[in-house]
Design a protein around this motif. Structure first.
Motif, PDB file in Angstrom:
ATOM      1  N   LEU A   4      -2.692   2.611  -7.386  1.00  0.00           N
ATOM      2  CA  LEU A   4      -2.005   3.396  -6.361  1.00  0.00           C
ATOM      3  C   LEU A   4      -0.749   4.079  -6.899  1.00  0.00           C
ATOM      4  O   LEU A   4      -0.089   4.822  -6.166  1.00  0.00           O
ATOM      5  N   TRP A   5      -0.411   3.830  -8.166  1.00  0.00           N
ATOM      6  CA  TRP A   5       0.869   4.329  -8.676  1.00  0.00           C
ATOM      7  C   TRP A   5       0.925   5.853  -8.705  1.00  0.00           C
ATOM      8  O   TRP A   5       1.917   6.452  -8.284  1.00  0.00           O
ATOM      9  N   ASP A  55       0.859  -1.177   0.000  1.00  0.00           N
ATOM     10  CA  ASP A  55       0.000   0.000   0.000  1.00  0.00           C
ATOM     11  C   ASP A  55       0.904   1.239   0.000  1.00  0.00           C
ATOM     12  O   ASP A  55       2.087   1.166   0.368  1.00  0.00           O
ATOM     13  N   THR A  56       0.356   2.395  -0.365  1.00  0.00           N
ATOM     14  CA  THR A  56       1.169   3.619  -0.356  1.00  0.00           C
ATOM     15  C   THR A  56       1.576   4.008   1.065  1.00  0.00           C
ATOM     16  O   THR A  56       2.608   4.663   1.255  1.00  0.00           O
ATOM     17  N   LEU A 114       3.515  -2.407  -6.577  1.00  0.00           N
ATOM     18  CA  LEU A 114       2.522  -1.399  -6.217  1.00  0.00           C
ATOM     19  C   LEU A 114       1.333  -1.541  -7.164  1.00  0.00           C
ATOM     20  O   LEU A 114       1.501  -1.464  -8.378  1.00  0.00           O
ATOM     21  N   GLU A 165      -0.729   7.936  -6.920  1.00  0.00           N
ATOM     22  CA  GLU A 165      -0.676   8.419  -5.528  1.00  0.00           C
ATOM     23  C   GLU A 165       0.743   8.317  -4.980  1.00  0.00           C
ATOM     24  O   GLU A 165       1.219   9.217  -4.271  1.00  0.00           O
ATOM     25  N   ALA A 166       1.444   7.246  -5.330  1.00  0.00           N
ATOM     26  CA  ALA A 166       2.823   7.078  -4.871  1.00  0.00           C
ATOM     27  C   ALA A 166       3.739   8.115  -5.492  1.00  0.00           C
ATOM     28  O   ALA A 166       4.639   8.652  -4.824  1.00  0.00           O
TER      29      ALA A 166
END
Length: 793
Positions: free
Chosen positions: A123-124, A46-47, A119, A126-127
């Protein structure tokens, strides 16, 4: 300043109950990788794990504050998730920070080896945003507190290291400052951004959907095609996860939707792996309480567990990996991969053995005193662990420091002395932790304890007859309760005299105590700790503490705890180790080593019986099931043919009564257990009516009745006989069902009455986890149906 109230025993046990499932899941992962063909785990994150790896101190400190303000206890711990960096809420903040930093280091740089951390696609972006604005996420006030606490932690840790280094002849005056600077640089906020850059730049973090990932299925093209064909399934999974997350309070629509897509992606990849008969799994590491709790509500039917148990891991799951387990000096570490030392999980199982709805009330202040003892013993251990973790965080700089400051010229010898000194101190602290947990559990006597569902297996100490007798006394206490502190102290001293102060027999006696109560988790954990205690010593100084009986006892306990076929692998591995030790004993020992080795053959067949029952439940055809049942009976018959003549000679002899725990005593126990195992096979709904082994049933029942009655001829005293008989619920059930299958009307009436009682007992949900083999609702109902058919005749 207001005084912080001391936590209650219920609160401490609540902390333990929250942490235990994560540690158990990680242990199962590692055992599966070692024992199951083709099993491999890949990890997605998760981030919040990216943030944790970048700023472990800030993240850990924030969670510590939340935890300190929470008031949950054992009663509502199921709705709580673990803390990142501690075991108990009373752990000091500097310990939280050290553990948190160590976990972040392990997950980022050691967990996956050469594979990346994946990942999820959703969520990429957001990361990327998090990485770009990472510096602006700092909270100056929080970081100032973190720095102050970290300074305090480092000073305390260096002082602890000094205490261990003094007897080694190493002079580290002047290292305090450099070491603190190096480790602070290693885990502090100054390094956060560059550490994450290294992870991304070197491919240690990779997007799960960026390219055909050669994981979770041998053919990437098939995975892509399968995903394209199941777009509707993916949409449904995303929708289901959105609902589950919203039900757990995740109100932010954007975050909820991205999490739902990430979880659906993990779920799809694992579904594809299952379809392809791949034994690989993608696990998801997260700190998000909404995700952790929502995943508990989602079932994975093909694994018969929750999505959380199968695929979600909290960072706390890796506490044993960073060094909180029960270690041994490097010089005594065994290269055999089957040698799994006791772990923090084993200790938690002993602590949780105090939780019971059926215990006597403690004297006034009893629970408060128990909480104080737990805190004290753990505090002594955690101080040592903190120094080890602190040293490991700066490991790449340690050699340089030793070269600059070591008084001796032999660097390798100096480091080995340091390691041995620290690990020996840790071993003493672990013994104290286990001793406290055992004594507290022993004080909580059972009240109106029902007949045990299974009996404790026989232990044979041919070199320590006094220890063998004391172990049998602990078994009796497990069922009846400890009468008083004086009796307990007397038997403990007896064990100390018998075992030459190794405490090996004491931990096995305590395992037998818990097994007699039906508490197989602490029984397994204490067997593992007994084995670790034995293996910590040089072979020439072990005496009778060589690990054979510890391996055997733990194998029995792990068999009783099995919930899936794969769980049996560990029990089989322990049994192999037990046999290996016995084969060495027969060669090396100067006196006869006759410790009823038929026990090991019996346990091996019992494992095969449980494996058969798992297969039978999943649809093994009736003719095949019947043939496997006959094969099992033949194997048991082979053991019986070795035991029965020896028992006949023993009973017919004019020798004195066999002492508790002696070879003769264990011999009779083992024959009774063999008959019970055979009757358990016969009592299943496997054999066609015209194929029932009626003659064998009659012989076994007659032999069982005779063994129960051998005390009447004066060969065995009544007290010994009471412990020799298998008076477990499982034995009664097997005998009653097998007897009812016979056509003798004169005895069937009595057996039918017993079966009616058994059927009533089977309705008690408390028996569910403890029956002859693991029961889900389907197996539980099947056993009731067998009993009902036996009643009808």
């Amino acid at each position: 300043m207001a005084t912080v109230p001391k936590p209650s025993l219920s609160q401490l046990l609540g902390d333990v109950s929250v942490l235990r499932p994560q540690l158990a899941a990680r242990r199962a992962d590692l055992q599966a990788e070692r024992l199951e063909k083709g099993r491999r785990h890949y990890y997605a994150i998760d981030t919040n794990i990216i943030y944790f790896m970048g700023q472990p101190i800030t993240r850990t400190l924030a969670q510590s504050k939340i935890r300190a303000e929470s008031g949950f206890d054992f009663a509502d711990s199921r709705r709580t998730v673990p803390h990142i960096g501690s075991v108990f809420r009373t752990d000091p903040l500097h310990y939280h920070l050290t553990v948190g930093a160590s976990l972040a280091q392990f997950i980022g740089f050691s967990l996956t080896g050469t594979s990346p951390l994946f990942l999820p696609t959703a969520l990429w972006s957001e990361a990327e945003t998090m990485l770009t604005h990472f510096a602006s996420l700092d909270d100056p006030d929080t970081l100032a507190v973190a720095d102050a606490l970290f300074e305090n932690m480092m000073s305390r840790t260096v002082q602890t290291l000094f205490e261990h280094l003094q007897p080694t002849g190493v002079d580290l005056e002047g290292v305090n400052g450099p070491l603190r600077t190096l480790v602070r640089h290693k885990v502090g906020r100054q390094e956060g951004f560059s550490r994450l850059q290294r992870l991304f730049r070197h491919g240690k973090i990779d997007e799960l959907g960026s390219r055909p990932v050669r994981t979770l299925g041998p053919k990437p093209r098939q995975l892509s095609d399968w995903q394209a064909e199941h777009r509707d399934l993916e949409k449904q999974l995303v929708s289901d996860w959105e609902d589950a997350l919203e039900a757990e309070g995740k109100s932010n629509t954007g975050l909820r939707d991205s999490d739902a897509k990430a979880l659906a992606q993990i779920q799809l990849r694992n579904m594809f792996a299952h379809q392809e008969n791949s034994n690989e799994r993608m696990l998801y590491i997260t700190l998000d309480s909404h995700v952790l709790l929502a995943a508990e509500q989602v079932r994975v039917d093909y694994l018969d567990c929750s999505f959380a148990d199968a695929f979600i891991r909290h960072p706390a799951a890796f506490l044993n990996d960073i060094g909180l387990g029960v270690g041994r000096p490097p010089s005594l570490a065994k290269p055999n991969s089957s040698d799994e030392p006791a772990s923090i999980l084993d200790w938690l199982d002993v602590l949780l053995a105090q939780v019971s709805d059926n215990t006597t009330a403690e004297p006034k202040g009893g629970d408060a005193e128990a909480a104080r003892l737990i805190e004290k013993s753990w505090s002594q251990l955690s101080d040592i662990q903190e120094s080890q973790l602190f040293l490991a965080l700066g490991l790449e700089h340690v050699e340089k420091l030793f070269k600059e400051h070591a008084a001796t010229g032999d660097l390798e010898q100096t480091i080995e002395k340091l390691q041995t000194a620290v690990v020996d101190s840790e071993a003493n602290a672990w013994r104290q932790c286990f001793n406290v947990a055992i004594e507290l559990a022993l004080r909580r006597n059972p009240r109106d304890r029902p007949k045990p569902t299974r009996t404790s297996p026989p232990i044979c100490f041919e070199a320590w007859p006094e220890a063998a007798g004391a172990i049998e006394q602990f078994k009796l206490w497990g069922f009846e309760g400890v009468p008083n502190r004086g009796a307990y102290d007397k038997e403990s001293r007896r064990l100390e005299r018998a075992e030459d102060h190794t405490r090996y027999a004491y931990y096995l006696a305590s395992a037998a105590f818990f097994a007699a109560r039906g508490d197989w988790e602490p029984a397994a954990g204490l067997s593992a700790f007994a084995r670790t205690t034995a293996y910590r010593r040089d072979p020439e100084t072990r005496g009778g503490a060589h690990g054979r009986e510890a391996n055997f006892f733990e194998a029995v306990a792990r068999r009783h705890l099995a919930r899936h076929r794969a769980d049996l692998s560990r029990a089989s591995e322990l049994l192999d180790e037990c046999r290996r030790i016995y084969s060495e004993e027969k060669v090396d020992w100067p006196y006869p080593c006759d410790i009823v080795p038929e026990r090991f053959s019996l346990e091996e067949i019992d494992l095969a019986q449980i494996d058969f029952l798992f297969q039978w439940d999943t649809g093994l055809a009736q003719p095949a099931a019947e043939q496997q049942a006959f094969d099992l009976l033949d194997a048991y018959e082979g053991v019986l043919s070795s035991l029965s003549p020896r028992v006949d000679v023993l009973v017919a002899s004019e020798l004195p009564d066999p002492p508790l725990g002696s070879e003769e005593y264990v011999l009779i126990q083992t024959e009774i257990r063999t008959i019970v195992s055979m009757l358990s096979v016969i009592g299943l709904d496997v054999f066609a009516r015209d194929r029932l082994p009626v003659a064998q049933i009659e012989q076994l029942l007659a032999r069982f009745e005779w063994l129960r009655a051998v005390g009447t001829n004066g060969r065995l005293p009544r007290r010994n006989l009471a412990l020799t008989q298998d008076n477990s619920f499982v034995a009664d059930l097997a005998v009653a069902v097998s007897s009812a299958l016979l056509a003798e009307a004169t005895r069937r009436r009595q057996d039918h009455n017993q079966l009616h009682h058994m059927r009533a007992e089977l309705r008690r949900t408390a028996l569910l986890p403890h029956l002859v083999y693991p029961f889900d609702s389907k197996r539980f109902n099947a056993m009731r149906a067998v009993v009902q058919r036996a009643i009808r005749g």
